[in-house]
Design a protein around this motif. Sequence first.
Motif, PDB file in Angstrom:
ATOM      1  N   VAL A 289       0.801  -1.194  -0.036  1.00  0.00           N
ATOM      2  CA  VAL A 289       0.009   0.050   0.070  1.00  0.00           C
ATOM      3  C   VAL A 289       0.806   1.469  -0.059  1.00  0.00           C
TER       4      VAL A 289
ATOM      5  N   LYS B  42     -11.698  13.190  -1.623  1.00  0.00           N
ATOM      6  CA  LYS B  42     -12.425  13.862  -0.412  1.00  0.00           C
ATOM      7  C   LYS B  42     -13.878  14.162  -0.681  1.00  0.00           C
TER       8      LYS B  42
ATOM      9  N   LYS C 243      -5.533  11.056  -2.553  1.00  0.00           N
ATOM     10  CA  LYS C 243      -6.992  10.952  -1.970  1.00  0.00           C
ATOM     11  C   LYS C 243      -8.273  11.777  -2.469  1.00  0.00           C
TER      12      LYS C 243
ATOM     13  N   ASP D  80       2.318   4.737   0.791  1.00  0.00           N
ATOM     14  CA  ASP D  80       2.366   5.374   2.071  1.00  0.00           C
ATOM     15  C   ASP D  80       1.665   6.574   2.324  1.00  0.00           C
ATOM     16  N   GLU D  81       1.050   6.955   3.412  1.00  0.00           N
ATOM     17  CA  GLU D  81       0.239   7.900   3.585  1.00  0.00           C
ATOM     18  C   GLU D  81       0.429   9.223   2.994  1.00  0.00           C
ATOM     19  N   ARG D  82       1.748   9.518   3.002  1.00  0.00           N
ATOM     20  CA  ARG D  82       2.162  10.880   2.806  1.00  0.00           C
ATOM     21  C   ARG D  82       2.278  11.130   1.040  1.00  0.00           C
ATOM     22  N   TYR D  83       2.070   9.921   0.533  1.00  0.00           N
ATOM     23  CA  TYR D  83       2.258   9.958  -0.994  1.00  0.00           C
ATOM     24  C   TYR D  83       0.810   9.413  -1.648  1.00  0.00           C
ATOM     25  N   ALA D  84      -0.004   9.300  -0.554  1.00  0.00           N
ATOM     26  CA  ALA D  84      -1.327   8.598  -1.237  1.00  0.00           C
ATOM     27  C   ALA D  84      -2.109   9.893  -2.035  1.00  0.00           C
TER      28      ALA D  84
END
Length: 89
Positions: free
Chosen positions: A73, A83, A81, A75-79
């Motif tokens: 998955v 909204k 998203k 990494d959150e900082r590169y996702a």
Amino acid sequence: MKEQIWKYIAELNIPGFFITADIMREGQQFPLGMDAFIRDKRALIGQGITARKFTFQEGEWRIHLTFFPTDRVVDERYALKNKMIKRRK
């Protein structure tokens, strides 16, 4: 020329990674050092560096490259998203 750059990057054999390219500044001639740059950054990632975003510059070219691993998955900082905004009636 942008399409040629994106096609070139898409066809590179960099096992384990999908690479995105955000072209910030375009040049007149194809950047010849991009392959070596990408392979060097892939080697650094293999050695443990945690960065995944790099800026390639050659001549007038300035390209932001992001390496996304294909085996886990993102990494959150590169996702990327989506909204949603919930509206009340």
